[in-house]
Design an enzyme around this catalytic site. Structure first.
Site, mmCIF file in Angstrom:
data_model
loop_
_atom_site.group_PDB
_atom_site.id
_atom_site.type_symbol
_atom_site.label_atom_id
_atom_site.label_comp_id
_atom_site.label_asym_id
_atom_site.label_seq_id
_atom_site.Cartn_x
_atom_site.Cartn_y
_atom_site.Cartn_z
ATOM 1 N N GLY A 24 -13.343 -38.158 -41.009
ATOM 2 C CA GLY A 24 -11.977 -38.458 -41.461
ATOM 3 C C GLY A 24 -11.764 -39.952 -41.597
ATOM 4 O O GLY A 24 -12.693 -40.758 -41.432
ATOM 5 N N ALA A 67 -7.496 -38.347 -29.174
ATOM 6 C CA ALA A 67 -6.651 -39.032 -30.153
ATOM 7 C C ALA A 67 -5.313 -38.305 -30.189
ATOM 8 O O ALA A 67 -5.192 -37.216 -30.742
ATOM 9 C CB ALA A 67 -7.304 -38.992 -31.530
ATOM 10 N N TYR A 80 1.984 -29.989 -35.581
ATOM 11 C CA TYR A 80 1.182 -31.176 -35.232
ATOM 12 C C TYR A 80 1.660 -31.754 -33.895
ATOM 13 O O TYR A 80 0.859 -31.972 -32.979
ATOM 14 C CB TYR A 80 1.325 -32.211 -36.347
ATOM 15 C CG TYR A 80 0.490 -33.463 -36.162
ATOM 16 C CD1 TYR A 80 -0.895 -33.402 -36.120
ATOM 17 C CD2 TYR A 80 1.102 -34.714 -36.060
ATOM 18 C CE1 TYR A 80 -1.661 -34.564 -35.979
ATOM 19 C CE2 TYR A 80 0.342 -35.870 -35.923
ATOM 20 C CZ TYR A 80 -1.035 -35.787 -35.880
ATOM 21 O OH TYR A 80 -1.788 -36.933 -35.743
#
Ligand code: UDP
Length: 307
Positions: A11, A115, A146
């Site tokens: 990513g 993260a 999320y």
């Protein structure tokens, strides 16, 4: 030689981390299922003999047949447009994925770094946000998949630390930008730059008075490395506290690209945070870290990349 597993290593942030740690002499195992990551982001690392790329969905059990010194869990869609399109995968990456990577770290006796995100603060009622702020998140809103996955991840990492004595770190990453962001990922930095470069209308959501604070990716990576090497188990904010309204940001992008784009105003997405700005006193004090790139400098590099 130390070995590090980076999930989401193909990513935007993950690929910079792979590159940085290879340069530091680590062996890097990069795991990605390429849902939002891209093999091209790590193409240039493939010929290094200390780099291994595996196609793996981290919500499934993972086995690694060698010692692993560090597990860094970065796999997750992170752009609001992405995670709203694939909320279930997002929830799985931030729950099952966190559980699987913690299990691996426990088995391998690795150090573990999660993260996390400034989204754990939701639409904050305090600004700037300190790590001690509990946040204001709507669990059933469009960002819930999320935000809540990351909040759950933080709770699970904390439980593994307390119960299993796993050596863990939690980084709360604020808006980060730079090369390798996807052009079409829908976030404000790629959107405004690409609209400006094509002299197309710049899409400002709402009245554009909402704020964000943007950190250049190499500054962030530097902070993550310092945190990884520290002994801080509690969450640490990393971001650039220089705060801009989206109108100011649009003007800066227009100026730096020499664009003739007009601003057009579109509907503000539901639950879009009105302000976001990190309080980085903890990182400054305990990691001797602070971002070095001014927005203008970082944007010039990012504009060159998108060109
Ligand atoms: N935004 C905007 N125009 C765009 C994309 C985003 O005005 O084309 C705004 C968005 O409403 C938000 C801010 O820019 O207030 C940052 O959005 P982004 O999607 O980059 O990430 P967020 O910080 O909301 O997670």
């Amino acid at each position: 030689m130390k070995t590090v597993l980076i999930t989401g290593g193909a990513g935007f942030i993950g690929s910079h981390l792979c590159e940085f740690l290879l340069d530091k002499g680590f062996k890097v195992i990069c795991a990605d299922n390429f849902v939002t990551g891209d093999e091209k982001n790590v193409e240039h690392l493939k010929d290094k003999n200390k780099f291994v790329l595996i196609n793996h969905d981290i919500s499934k059990h993972i086995t690694i047949d060698e010692p692993v010194d560090y597990v860094l869990h970065f796999a997750s869609p992170a752009s609001p447009i992405d995670y709203q399109k694939i909320p279930i995968q997002t929830l799985k990456a931030g729950s099952l994925g966190t559980h699987n990577t913690l299990g691996l770290a426990l088995a391998k006796k690795s150090k573990y770094l999660l993260a996390s995100t400034s989204e754990v603060y939701g639409d904050p009622k305090e600004s700037p946000q300190k790590e001690s702020y509990w946040g204001n998140v709507n669990p059933v809103g469009p960002r819930g998949c999320y935000d809540e996955a990351k909040r759950f991840s933080e709770a699970l990492v904390t439980a593994y630390h307390n119960i299993h004595k796993l050596d863990t770190r939690i980084v709360r990453i604020f808006n980060t930008y730079g090369p390798r962001m996807r052009k079409e990922d829908g976030r404000v930095v790629p959107n405004f730059i690409n609209q400006a470069l094509k002299n197309k209308p710049i899409t400002v959501y709402g009245d554009g008075k909402q704020t964000r604070s943007f950190c250049y990716v190499s500054d962030l990576i530097d902070g993550i490395y310092k945190l990884m090497m520290s002994d801080i188990n509690e969450p640490v904010n990393l971001g650039n506290p220089d705060e801009y309204t989206m109108l100011e940001f649009a003007d800066m992008v227009k100026e730096l690209t020499g664009s003739k784009s007009e601003l057009v105003f579109e509907k503000l997405p539901t639950d879009d945070p009105k302000v976001r700005c990190p309080d980085i006193s903890k990182a400054k004090k305990e990691l001797s870290w602070e971002p070095g790139f001014k927005l203008e400098e970082g944007l010039k590099k990012t504009i060159d990349y998108f060109k």
